[in-house]
Scaffold this motif. Structure first.
Motif, short mmCIF file in Angstrom:
data_model
loop_
_atom_site.label_atom_id
_atom_site.label_comp_id
_atom_site.label_asym_id
_atom_site.label_seq_id
_atom_site.Cartn_x
_atom_site.Cartn_y
_atom_site.Cartn_z
N MET A 1 0.80 -1.22 0.00
CA MET A 1 0.00 0.00 0.00
C MET A 1 0.85 1.28 0.00
O MET A 1 0.68 2.13 -0.88
CB MET A 1 -0.97 -0.01 1.19
N GLU B 1 1.33 3.70 -3.33
CA GLU B 1 0.86 5.08 -3.19
C GLU B 1 1.97 6.06 -3.57
O GLU B 1 1.75 7.03 -4.31
CB GLU B 1 0.40 5.34 -1.75
N ARG B 2 3.19 5.80 -3.08
CA ARG B 2 4.32 6.67 -3.45
C ARG B 2 4.63 6.54 -4.93
O ARG B 2 4.99 7.54 -5.58
CB ARG B 2 5.55 6.30 -2.62
N SER C 1 2.51 5.93 -7.36
CA SER C 1 1.50 6.67 -8.12
C SER C 1 1.80 8.16 -8.10
O SER C 1 1.67 8.86 -9.11
CB SER C 1 0.11 6.41 -7.53
N HIS C 2 2.22 8.69 -6.93
CA HIS C 2 2.57 10.10 -6.84
C HIS C 2 3.78 10.42 -7.72
O HIS C 2 3.83 11.45 -8.40
CB HIS C 2 2.88 10.50 -5.40
#
Length: 305
Positions: free
Chosen positions: A200, A204-205, A207-208
Protein backbone atom coordinates in the motif's frame (compact mmCIF):
# COMPACT_ATOMS: atom_id res chain seq x y z
CA UNK A 1 -5.23 -19.77 -11.15
CA UNK A 2 -1.70 -20.61 -9.94
CA UNK A 3 0.69 -17.99 -8.64
CA UNK A 4 3.21 -18.81 -11.40
CA UNK A 5 0.65 -18.02 -14.07
CA UNK A 6 -0.16 -14.68 -12.50
CA UNK A 7 3.53 -13.85 -12.05
CA UNK A 8 4.27 -14.70 -15.67
CA UNK A 9 1.41 -12.54 -16.91
CA UNK A 10 2.51 -9.61 -14.77
CA UNK A 11 6.17 -9.80 -15.85
CA UNK A 12 5.43 -10.16 -19.58
CA UNK A 13 4.22 -6.75 -20.83
CA UNK A 14 3.65 -8.10 -24.32
CA UNK A 15 1.32 -10.99 -23.45
CA UNK A 16 -2.29 -11.20 -22.30
CA UNK A 17 -2.98 -10.80 -18.59
CA UNK A 18 -5.17 -13.29 -16.76
CA UNK A 19 -7.66 -11.90 -14.27
CA UNK A 20 -7.89 -13.58 -10.88
CA UNK A 21 -11.49 -13.21 -9.64
CA UNK A 22 -10.44 -14.63 -6.27
CA UNK A 23 -8.05 -11.74 -5.73
CA UNK A 24 -8.56 -8.87 -8.15
CA UNK A 25 -5.66 -6.77 -6.89
CA UNK A 26 -2.70 -6.82 -9.30
CA UNK A 27 0.18 -4.62 -10.34
CA UNK A 28 -0.51 -2.46 -13.36
CA UNK A 29 1.78 -2.81 -16.33
CA UNK A 30 3.26 0.64 -15.68
CA UNK A 31 3.92 -0.13 -12.02
CA UNK A 32 5.49 -3.49 -12.91
CA UNK A 33 7.80 -1.85 -15.44
CA UNK A 34 8.83 0.93 -13.04
CA UNK A 35 9.48 -1.44 -10.14
CA UNK A 36 11.35 -3.95 -12.31
CA UNK A 37 13.64 -1.16 -13.49
CA UNK A 38 14.30 0.04 -9.93
CA UNK A 39 14.97 -3.48 -8.65
CA UNK A 40 17.29 -4.11 -11.61
CA UNK A 41 19.40 -1.13 -10.52
CA UNK A 42 19.40 -2.53 -6.98
CA UNK A 43 20.46 -6.00 -8.24
CA UNK A 44 23.51 -4.56 -10.00
CA UNK A 45 24.55 -2.54 -6.94
CA UNK A 46 24.00 -5.52 -4.65
CA UNK A 47 26.18 -7.71 -6.89
CA UNK A 48 28.99 -5.14 -6.81
CA UNK A 49 28.75 -4.92 -3.01
CA UNK A 50 28.84 -8.70 -2.49
CA UNK A 51 31.73 -9.07 -4.93
CA UNK A 52 33.83 -6.56 -2.99
CA UNK A 53 32.83 -7.75 0.50
CA UNK A 54 32.94 -11.52 0.02
CA UNK A 55 35.56 -11.80 -2.75
CA UNK A 56 33.11 -13.96 -4.72
CA UNK A 57 32.16 -12.93 -8.26
CA UNK A 58 28.43 -12.25 -7.89
CA UNK A 59 25.82 -11.92 -10.64
CA UNK A 60 22.31 -10.95 -9.51
CA UNK A 61 19.33 -10.56 -11.84
CA UNK A 62 15.65 -9.72 -11.31
CA UNK A 63 13.43 -12.67 -12.23
CA UNK A 64 10.00 -11.11 -11.67
CA UNK A 65 8.07 -8.56 -9.62
CA UNK A 66 4.62 -9.56 -8.32
CA UNK A 67 1.87 -8.47 -5.97
CA UNK A 68 1.00 -11.19 -3.42
CA UNK A 69 -0.56 -11.65 -0.03
CA UNK A 70 1.87 -12.33 2.80
CA UNK A 71 0.39 -15.83 3.11
CA UNK A 72 1.17 -16.54 -0.56
CA UNK A 73 4.70 -15.25 -0.10
CA UNK A 74 5.30 -17.44 2.96
CA UNK A 75 4.22 -20.49 0.93
CA UNK A 76 6.99 -19.84 -1.63
CA UNK A 77 9.80 -19.22 0.87
CA UNK A 78 11.82 -22.19 2.24
CA UNK A 79 10.83 -23.21 5.80
CA UNK A 80 14.32 -22.28 7.02
CA UNK A 81 15.99 -19.29 5.41
CA UNK A 82 17.57 -15.93 6.24
CA UNK A 83 14.97 -13.21 6.73
CA UNK A 84 16.45 -9.78 7.30
CA UNK A 85 13.47 -7.82 8.63
CA UNK A 86 13.63 -4.09 7.88
CA UNK A 87 11.60 -1.32 9.49
CA UNK A 88 11.22 2.45 9.47
CA UNK A 89 11.19 4.40 12.72
CA UNK A 90 7.71 5.59 13.64
CA UNK A 91 5.98 3.24 11.18
CA UNK A 92 4.45 -0.23 11.47
CA UNK A 93 5.42 -1.09 7.88
CA UNK A 94 8.14 -3.70 7.64
CA UNK A 95 9.93 -5.36 4.75
CA UNK A 96 12.05 -8.45 4.17
CA UNK A 97 15.28 -9.23 2.36
CA UNK A 98 15.40 -13.03 2.09
CA UNK A 99 18.13 -15.42 0.91
CA UNK A 100 19.26 -18.98 1.82
CA UNK A 101 20.76 -19.46 5.26
CA UNK A 102 23.77 -21.40 3.94
CA UNK A 103 24.45 -18.51 1.56
CA UNK A 104 24.53 -16.04 4.47
CA UNK A 105 26.96 -18.32 6.32
CA UNK A 106 29.23 -18.60 3.27
CA UNK A 107 29.33 -14.78 3.01
CA UNK A 108 30.38 -14.54 6.64
CA UNK A 109 33.09 -17.19 6.15
CA UNK A 110 34.50 -15.21 3.20
CA UNK A 111 34.35 -11.90 5.12
CA UNK A 112 36.37 -13.53 7.91
CA UNK A 113 39.03 -14.68 5.44
CA UNK A 114 37.89 -18.28 5.02
CA UNK A 115 37.48 -20.27 1.82
CA UNK A 116 33.68 -20.29 1.57
CA UNK A 117 33.72 -22.12 -1.78
CA UNK A 118 32.07 -25.28 -0.41
CA UNK A 119 28.44 -25.35 0.71
CA UNK A 120 28.04 -24.51 4.41
CA UNK A 121 25.47 -26.45 6.42
CA UNK A 122 22.53 -24.26 7.44
CA UNK A 123 22.34 -23.34 11.13
CA UNK A 124 21.38 -20.42 13.30
CA UNK A 125 23.75 -17.46 13.33
CA UNK A 126 25.81 -16.66 16.40
CA UNK A 127 25.76 -13.16 17.90
CA UNK A 128 29.02 -12.26 16.14
CA UNK A 129 27.74 -13.63 12.81
CA UNK A 130 24.51 -11.68 13.17
CA UNK A 131 26.49 -8.49 13.80
CA UNK A 132 28.54 -9.08 10.63
CA UNK A 133 25.40 -9.82 8.61
CA UNK A 134 23.58 -6.75 9.94
CA UNK A 135 26.53 -4.56 8.97
CA UNK A 136 26.51 -6.06 5.47
CA UNK A 137 22.74 -5.66 5.11
CA UNK A 138 22.78 -2.05 6.34
CA UNK A 139 24.87 -1.28 3.27
CA UNK A 140 22.56 -3.41 1.10
CA UNK A 141 19.55 -1.43 2.32
CA UNK A 142 21.41 1.73 1.40
CA UNK A 143 21.59 0.43 -2.18
CA UNK A 144 17.88 -0.49 -2.03
CA UNK A 145 16.96 3.02 -0.87
CA UNK A 146 19.14 4.49 -3.59
CA UNK A 147 17.49 2.36 -6.30
CA UNK A 148 13.88 2.88 -5.19
CA UNK A 149 14.40 6.51 -4.20
CA UNK A 150 11.25 8.15 -2.82
CA UNK A 151 9.39 4.81 -2.87
CA UNK A 152 11.11 3.79 0.39
CA UNK A 153 11.37 5.65 3.71
CA UNK A 154 14.83 7.18 4.08
CA UNK A 155 15.30 5.63 7.53
CA UNK A 156 14.53 2.04 6.42
CA UNK A 157 17.04 -0.04 8.44
CA UNK A 158 17.67 -3.60 9.68
CA UNK A 159 15.40 -4.53 12.59
CA UNK A 160 15.92 -8.26 13.26
CA UNK A 161 17.17 -11.44 11.62
CA UNK A 162 14.65 -14.30 11.50
CA UNK A 163 14.71 -17.81 10.03
CA UNK A 164 11.03 -18.63 9.36
CA UNK A 165 8.66 -16.34 7.47
CA UNK A 166 5.54 -17.75 9.11
CA UNK A 167 6.88 -17.15 12.62
CA UNK A 168 8.34 -13.74 11.75
CA UNK A 169 4.78 -12.32 11.29
CA UNK A 170 6.00 -9.31 9.37
CA UNK A 171 2.46 -8.76 8.06
CA UNK A 172 -1.04 -10.24 8.39
CA UNK A 173 -1.83 -13.24 6.21
CA UNK A 174 -3.96 -11.28 3.71
CA UNK A 175 -1.88 -8.10 3.66
CA UNK A 176 -0.62 -7.29 0.16
CA UNK A 177 3.12 -7.06 -0.44
CA UNK A 178 5.25 -6.35 -3.49
CA UNK A 179 7.71 -9.20 -4.01
CA UNK A 180 10.82 -8.96 -6.18
CA UNK A 181 12.55 -12.29 -6.83
CA UNK A 182 16.19 -12.55 -7.85
CA UNK A 183 18.60 -15.19 -9.11
CA UNK A 184 22.05 -15.01 -7.50
CA UNK A 185 25.03 -16.70 -9.18
CA UNK A 186 28.32 -17.20 -7.36
CA UNK A 187 30.88 -19.03 -9.53
CA UNK A 188 29.10 -22.29 -10.44
CA UNK A 189 26.45 -22.00 -7.71
CA UNK A 190 23.03 -20.40 -8.29
CA UNK A 191 20.75 -19.33 -5.44
CA UNK A 192 17.49 -17.40 -5.15
CA UNK A 193 16.64 -14.33 -3.09
CA UNK A 194 13.65 -12.07 -2.63
CA UNK A 195 12.70 -8.63 -1.38
CA UNK A 196 9.19 -8.16 0.06
CA UNK A 197 7.82 -4.68 0.79
CA UNK A 198 4.41 -3.51 2.03
CA UNK A 199 2.32 -2.81 -1.07
CA UNK A 200 0.00 0.00 0.00
CA UNK A 201 2.57 2.70 0.93
CA UNK A 202 4.88 1.60 -1.89
CA UNK A 203 2.21 1.82 -4.60
CA UNK A 204 0.86 5.08 -3.19
CA UNK A 205 4.32 6.67 -3.45
CA UNK A 206 4.76 5.12 -6.90
CA UNK A 207 1.50 6.67 -8.12
CA UNK A 208 2.57 10.10 -6.84
CA UNK A 209 5.95 9.70 -8.53
CA UNK A 210 4.38 8.58 -11.82
CA UNK A 211 1.96 11.54 -11.86
CA UNK A 212 4.75 14.06 -11.28
CA UNK A 213 6.55 15.64 -14.26
CA UNK A 214 9.59 13.71 -15.45
CA UNK A 215 12.75 15.11 -13.96
CA UNK A 216 15.70 15.95 -16.20
CA UNK A 217 18.19 13.07 -16.18
CA UNK A 218 21.16 13.86 -13.96
CA UNK A 219 24.37 13.31 -15.99
CA UNK A 220 26.38 12.96 -12.79
CA UNK A 221 24.11 10.13 -11.61
CA UNK A 222 24.40 8.33 -14.96
CA UNK A 223 28.16 8.73 -14.89
CA UNK A 224 28.33 7.38 -11.33
CA UNK A 225 26.39 4.25 -12.32
CA UNK A 226 28.74 3.71 -15.28
CA UNK A 227 31.82 4.23 -13.12
CA UNK A 228 30.55 1.68 -10.55
CA UNK A 229 30.08 -1.05 -13.17
CA UNK A 230 32.77 -3.77 -12.78
CA UNK A 231 34.96 -4.41 -15.83
CA UNK A 232 37.76 -6.89 -16.52
CA UNK A 233 41.24 -5.53 -17.17
CA UNK A 234 43.68 -7.42 -19.41
CA UNK A 235 47.46 -6.92 -19.45
CA UNK A 236 48.69 -8.12 -22.81
CA UNK A 237 51.69 -8.33 -25.13
CA UNK A 238 51.58 -7.29 -28.77
CA UNK A 239 49.74 -10.08 -30.65
CA UNK A 240 51.33 -12.23 -33.32
CA UNK A 241 49.46 -13.73 -36.24
CA UNK A 242 49.92 -17.41 -37.02
CA UNK A 243 48.59 -19.71 -39.71
CA UNK A 244 46.32 -22.61 -38.68
CA UNK A 245 48.92 -25.06 -40.01
CA UNK A 246 51.51 -23.56 -37.65
CA UNK A 247 49.14 -23.80 -34.67
CA UNK A 248 48.31 -27.44 -35.43
CA UNK A 249 52.00 -28.42 -35.47
CA UNK A 250 52.80 -26.86 -32.08
CA UNK A 251 54.39 -29.28 -29.61
CA UNK A 252 55.61 -29.12 -26.01
CA UNK A 253 58.85 -27.16 -25.88
CA UNK A 254 58.27 -25.05 -29.01
CA UNK A 255 59.29 -21.40 -28.64
CA UNK A 256 57.05 -18.76 -30.24
CA UNK A 257 58.80 -15.39 -30.81
CA UNK A 258 56.55 -12.43 -30.03
CA UNK A 259 56.77 -9.03 -31.77
CA UNK A 260 57.07 -7.23 -28.43
CA UNK A 261 60.33 -5.53 -27.52
CA UNK A 262 61.73 -6.03 -24.02
CA UNK A 263 61.72 -2.27 -23.40
CA UNK A 264 58.18 -1.76 -24.69
CA UNK A 265 55.36 -1.36 -22.11
CA UNK A 266 52.46 -3.81 -22.10
CA UNK A 267 48.93 -2.78 -23.10
CA UNK A 268 46.31 -2.49 -20.35
CA UNK A 269 42.95 -3.07 -22.04
CA UNK A 270 39.23 -3.27 -21.25
CA UNK A 271 37.80 -5.60 -23.87
CA UNK A 272 39.36 -4.47 -27.17
CA UNK A 273 39.97 -0.90 -25.95
CA UNK A 274 43.52 -0.09 -24.80
CA UNK A 275 43.21 2.30 -21.83
CA UNK A 276 46.82 2.55 -20.62
CA UNK A 277 50.40 1.33 -20.95
CA UNK A 278 51.91 -0.57 -18.04
CA UNK A 279 55.02 -2.37 -16.87
CA UNK A 280 55.16 -5.62 -14.92
CA UNK A 281 55.64 -5.15 -11.19
CA UNK A 282 54.83 -6.79 -7.86
CA UNK A 283 52.59 -6.16 -4.88
CA UNK A 284 53.83 -8.27 -2.00
CA UNK A 285 53.76 -11.91 -3.13
CA UNK A 286 51.50 -11.15 -6.10
CA UNK A 287 52.25 -9.98 -9.60
CA UNK A 288 51.02 -6.49 -10.40
CA UNK A 289 51.33 -3.87 -13.11
CA UNK A 290 52.54 -0.29 -12.87
CA UNK A 291 50.67 2.14 -15.12
CA UNK A 292 53.23 4.21 -17.06
CA UNK A 293 50.90 6.28 -19.24
CA UNK A 294 47.20 6.65 -19.93
CA UNK A 295 45.83 8.42 -23.02
CA UNK A 296 42.39 8.55 -21.36
CA UNK A 297 43.52 10.60 -18.35
CA UNK A 298 43.97 13.78 -20.39
CA UNK A 299 40.57 13.49 -22.10
CA UNK A 300 38.80 12.74 -18.81
CA UNK A 301 40.50 15.71 -17.17
CA UNK A 302 39.23 17.94 -19.96
CA UNK A 303 35.67 16.58 -19.52
CA UNK A 304 35.60 17.32 -15.78
CA UNK A 305 36.77 20.94 -16.18
Amino acid sequence: MHNDDRAGAASDPGGPERYDFGRPAALSREHTRALAGAFDVFARQWAIQLTSKTRLRAHIAVERVTLETYDEYVATVPPTTTLVVCAAEGSDDRGIVEFPLHTALSWIVKMLGGDGSSRVDARGLTAVEQALLRSLMDETLGHLRGALGALLPHEFTVSTVQYNAAFAQVASAQDLIVVARFSMRFADRTETASVALPAMPLLERLSHTASAPDAVADPALVRRHVEDTPVELTLRLAPRGMKPSEVLTLAVGDVIPLPHGQDRPLDLAVGDQVVAAAAVGANGARLACVVTSSPLSHSLAEETK
